[in-house]
Motif scaffolding. Structure first.
Motif, PDB file in Angstrom:
ATOM      1  N   ASN A   8       8.868  -7.037   4.987  1.00  0.00           N
ATOM      2  CA  ASN A   8       7.567  -6.539   5.470  1.00  0.00           C
ATOM      3  C   ASN A   8       7.115  -5.314   4.680  1.00  0.00           C
ATOM      4  OD1 ASN A   8       7.814  -8.561   7.298  1.00  0.00           O
ATOM      5  ND2 ASN A   8       7.521  -7.302   9.129  1.00  0.00           N
ATOM      6  N   GLY A  69      -5.417  -4.367  -3.100  1.00  0.00           N
ATOM      7  CA  GLY A  69      -4.367  -4.580  -2.100  1.00  0.00           C
ATOM      8  C   GLY A  69      -4.862  -4.369  -0.682  1.00  0.00           C
ATOM      9  N   THR A  71      -4.539  -1.874   1.454  1.00  0.00           N
ATOM     10  CA  THR A  71      -5.149  -0.585   1.800  1.00  0.00           C
ATOM     11  C   THR A  71      -6.622  -0.573   1.411  1.00  0.00           C
ATOM     12  OG1 THR A  71      -3.026   0.525   1.524  1.00  0.00           O
ATOM     13  CG2 THR A  71      -5.001   1.913   1.409  1.00  0.00           C
ATOM     14  N   ASP A  74      -8.663  -2.944   3.692  1.00  0.00           N
ATOM     15  CA  ASP A  74      -8.931  -2.348   5.011  1.00  0.00           C
ATOM     16  C   ASP A  74     -10.026  -1.281   4.904  1.00  0.00           C
ATOM     17  OD1 ASP A  74      -7.039  -3.941   6.190  1.00  0.00           O
ATOM     18  OD2 ASP A  74      -5.475  -2.401   6.293  1.00  0.00           O
ATOM     19  N   MET A 147      -5.394  -6.157  14.130  1.00  0.00           N
ATOM     20  CA  MET A 147      -4.505  -6.750  13.130  1.00  0.00           C
ATOM     21  C   MET A 147      -3.994  -8.105  13.601  1.00  0.00           C
ATOM     22  SD  MET A 147      -1.211  -4.224  13.614  1.00  0.00           S
ATOM     23  CE  MET A 147      -0.884  -4.188  11.886  1.00  0.00           C
ATOM     24  N   ASN A 151       3.105  -5.032  11.531  1.00  0.00           N
ATOM     25  CA  ASN A 151       4.098  -4.884  10.472  1.00  0.00           C
ATOM     26  C   ASN A 151       5.466  -4.439  10.975  1.00  0.00           C
ATOM     27  OD1 ASN A 151       1.993  -2.789  10.753  1.00  0.00           O
ATOM     28  ND2 ASN A 151       3.432  -1.519   9.619  1.00  0.00           N
ATOM     29  N   ASP A 176      -6.704  -7.210   9.931  1.00  0.00           N
ATOM     30  CA  ASP A 176      -5.753  -6.901   8.871  1.00  0.00           C
ATOM     31  C   ASP A 176      -4.656  -7.955   8.981  1.00  0.00           C
ATOM     32  OD1 ASP A 176      -3.495  -6.040   7.542  1.00  0.00           O
ATOM     33  OD2 ASP A 176      -3.822  -3.917   7.953  1.00  0.00           O
ATOM     34  N   VAL A 178      -2.486  -8.678   6.613  1.00  0.00           N
ATOM     35  CA  VAL A 178      -1.548  -8.426   5.511  1.00  0.00           C
ATOM     36  C   VAL A 178      -0.152  -8.971   5.825  1.00  0.00           C
ATOM     37  CG1 VAL A 178      -0.326  -6.525   4.341  1.00  0.00           C
ATOM     38  CG2 VAL A 178      -2.819  -6.486   4.534  1.00  0.00           C
ATOM     39  N   GLN A 179       0.255  -8.916   7.108  1.00  0.00           N
ATOM     40  CA  GLN A 179       1.604  -9.359   7.450  1.00  0.00           C
ATOM     41  C   GLN A 179       1.660 -10.818   7.908  1.00  0.00           C
ATOM     42  OE1 GLN A 179       4.427  -7.863   6.913  1.00  0.00           O
ATOM     43  NE2 GLN A 179       3.790  -5.772   6.474  1.00  0.00           N
ATOM     44  N   SER A 199      -2.789  -9.011   1.250  1.00  0.00           N
ATOM     45  CA  SER A 199      -2.159  -8.299   0.141  1.00  0.00           C
ATOM     46  C   SER A 199      -1.101  -9.182  -0.500  1.00  0.00           C
ATOM     47  CB  SER A 199      -1.533  -7.007   0.675  1.00  0.00           C
ATOM     48  OG  SER A 199      -0.860  -6.337  -0.359  1.00  0.00           O
ATOM     49  N   LYS A 202       3.005  -8.966  -0.153  1.00  0.00           N
ATOM     50  CA  LYS A 202       3.729  -9.313   1.067  1.00  0.00           C
ATOM     51  C   LYS A 202       4.125 -10.785   1.080  1.00  0.00           C
ATOM     52  CE  LYS A 202       2.809  -5.183   2.823  1.00  0.00           C
ATOM     53  NZ  LYS A 202       3.756  -4.126   3.076  1.00  0.00           N
TER      54      LYS A 202
HETATM   55  N1  PLP Z   1      -1.757  -3.397   6.467  1.00  0.00           N
HETATM   56  C1  PLP Z   1      -0.526  -3.749   6.875  1.00  0.00           C
HETATM   57  C2  PLP Z   1      -0.359  -4.375   8.226  1.00  0.00           C
HETATM   58  C3  PLP Z   1       0.580  -3.521   6.068  1.00  0.00           C
HETATM   59  O1  PLP Z   1       1.788  -3.865   6.503  1.00  0.00           O
HETATM   60  C4  PLP Z   1       0.381  -2.915   4.802  1.00  0.00           C
HETATM   61  C5  PLP Z   1       1.528  -2.608   3.933  1.00  0.00           C
HETATM   62  O2  PLP Z   1       2.580  -2.178   4.369  1.00  0.00           O
HETATM   63  C6  PLP Z   1      -0.930  -2.579   4.420  1.00  0.00           C
HETATM   64  C7  PLP Z   1      -1.960  -2.838   5.275  1.00  0.00           C
HETATM   65  C8  PLP Z   1      -1.208  -1.953   3.100  1.00  0.00           C
HETATM   66  O3  PLP Z   1      -1.142  -2.928   2.066  1.00  0.00           O
HETATM   67  P1  PLP Z   1      -0.946  -2.503   0.547  1.00  0.00           P
HETATM   68  O4  PLP Z   1       0.480  -2.044   0.418  1.00  0.00           O
HETATM   69  O5  PLP Z   1      -1.205  -3.744  -0.236  1.00  0.00           O
HETATM   70  O6  PLP Z   1      -1.914  -1.424   0.244  1.00  0.00           O
END
Ligand code: PLP
Length: 389
Positions: A8, A69, A71, A74, A147, A151, A176, A178-179, A199, A202
């Motif tokens: 993660n 990515g 961040t 978001d 989300m 994470n 979000d 990402v996970q 992202s 991940k």
């Molecule tokens: N959102 C979540 C839920 C994440 O777990 C992460 C990374 O740990 C991010 C956003 C940020 O992603 P990135 O590392 O690609 O900037």
């Protein structure tokens, strides 16, 4: 044997991704905005990746904007929506209290600039309630960010139900993801959202590559100003090798979603059951029935998570105390705190997250190693009995 159990935080590149990134770095150097052959070669590579990402999400390629990515995605979703909607009087931003810092700190930054922000609480199992969200929404709510998978605990949030509630009040909805993207099926239409962040790193893609899916017709101000790249959504010459890597990772994830999800869930369940059975004073944090397949978050009574993390690392086993960004501090996890866990429990929890290269032998290694380390640390923590004068 070193064991990596922190997927993660980030994942290793899949071999096919590494090869594709290397090939693109070497062979595709044109600027995708150039009309000549070299530029068109880069544009074609980007378009192929865009189609792969769109297919993974059940979106349309025209709705995918590449970013640096999670961040940035978001930030783009939240700041872009706030900027686009404030002229119409919508200055209220809402998110759950268990979001990643990329969301929470963006809300804080916007609050300093005059936005009104509200965080929705979660229940003890770490799940946000659409009913509680409904109570918080107002006529001036611009955006709700919920989300998809957390994470730290892996819990899956009721995004579709939250989206329905938010849309009924005229707010935009961001998730979000990402996970979750690359780990479980993610369908933007079924989720009913307007904006979705992902992202690459991940799900076995390169770091520094991600995307924001923007539902067609959504009003969003760009946060980077400059050229007309990405249909005027995100200025800056595209990072072609990273985008190519993201595309290949998306194709691999899509091909393996069903089988890999089951394989990883089997490993995770064996790891979890093994730890609970062999280490007394352990408990799983978060809803076990509604989680991504690769994550378990376990608290260890009377052991400080940081000490256990270091002891495991000395044995060659890499895990995490929660979100990577907050490790290195002894701050209790904001996610576990939001779930109402007592401070000691939110300070003695470890996150185990598995993935593509995780094996049965690795799970056995962790389960065999933990009881000894926990017992030793608990022994050290015991106060010496002082006798006599
Ligand atoms: N959102 C979540 C839920 C994440 O777990 C992460 C990374 O740990 C991010 C956003 C940020 O992603 P990135 O590392 O690609 O900037």
């Amino acid at each position: 044997m070193r064991v990596y159990c922190d997927y993660n935080a980030t994942t290793p590149l899949a071999a096919e991704v590494a090869e594709a990134v290397a090939r693109a770095t070497r062979d595709i150097f044109g600027n995708a905005s150039s009309v000549h052959h070299f530029g068109q070669q880069a544009k074609t590579a980007i378009d192929e990746a865009r189609s792969a990402v769109a297919a993974l999400l059940n979106g349309d390629p025209s709705e995918v904007v590449f970013t640096s990515g999670g961040t940035e995605s978001d930030n783009f979703a939240i700041r872009g929506a706030a900027d686009a909607l404030e002229a119409g009087g919508r200055r209220h931003l809402v998110a759950t209290g268990i979001e990643h810092d990329a969301v929470l700190n963006t809300l804080k930054a916007l609050a300093r600039r005059g936005s009104r922000t509200t965080l929705v609480g979660v229940c003890q199992s770490g799940v946000a309630s659409p009913d509680r969200l409904a109570d918080i929404l107002a006529d001036d709510t611009a955006l709700v960010s919920v989300m998809h998978a957390n994470n730290e605990t892996g819990t899956i949030q009721p995004v579709a139900a939250c989206a329905a509630v938010a849309h009924a009040r005229g707010a935009l909805v961001h998730t979000d993801a990402v996970q979750s993207v690359g780990r479980i099926p993610v369908d933007v239409r079924a989720l009913g959202v307007d904006l979705l962040s992902l992202s690459a790193h991940k799900f076995n893609g390169p770091k520094g590559a991600g995307a924001l899916w923007i539902k067609r017709g959504t009003r969003l101000q760009p946060i980077l100003t400059g050229g007309k790249h990405e249909r005027n959504r995100r200025a800056g010459t595209e990072n072609v090798p990273a985008i190519v890597g993201l595309g290949v990772a998306a194709r691999l994830a899509m091909a393996g979603l069903a089988t890999e999800g089951v394989r990883v869930a089997t490993l995770r369940d064996r790891l979890e059951a093994g730890i609970l059975a062999t280490v007394p004073g352990t408990a799983v944090n978060g809803a076990r029935e509604s989680r991504v397949p690769n994550t378990t978050n376990i608290s260890f009574d009377r052991v400080e998570a940081e000490s256990l993390l270091i002891a495991l690392d000395l044995e060659g086993i890499a895990v995490s105390t929660g979100s990577a960004c907050s490790s290195g501090t002894l701050e209790p996890s904001h996610v576990l705190r939001a779930m109402g866990l007592p401070t000691h429990r939110s300070q003695n929890s470890l996150r185990f997250s598995l993935g593509l290269f995780s094996t049965d032998d690795e799970v056995t290694r962790i389960v065999d190693t933990l009881p000894r380390l926990v017992e030793k640390l608990r022994g050290l923590g015991r106060k010496p009995v002082v006798t006599g004068g």
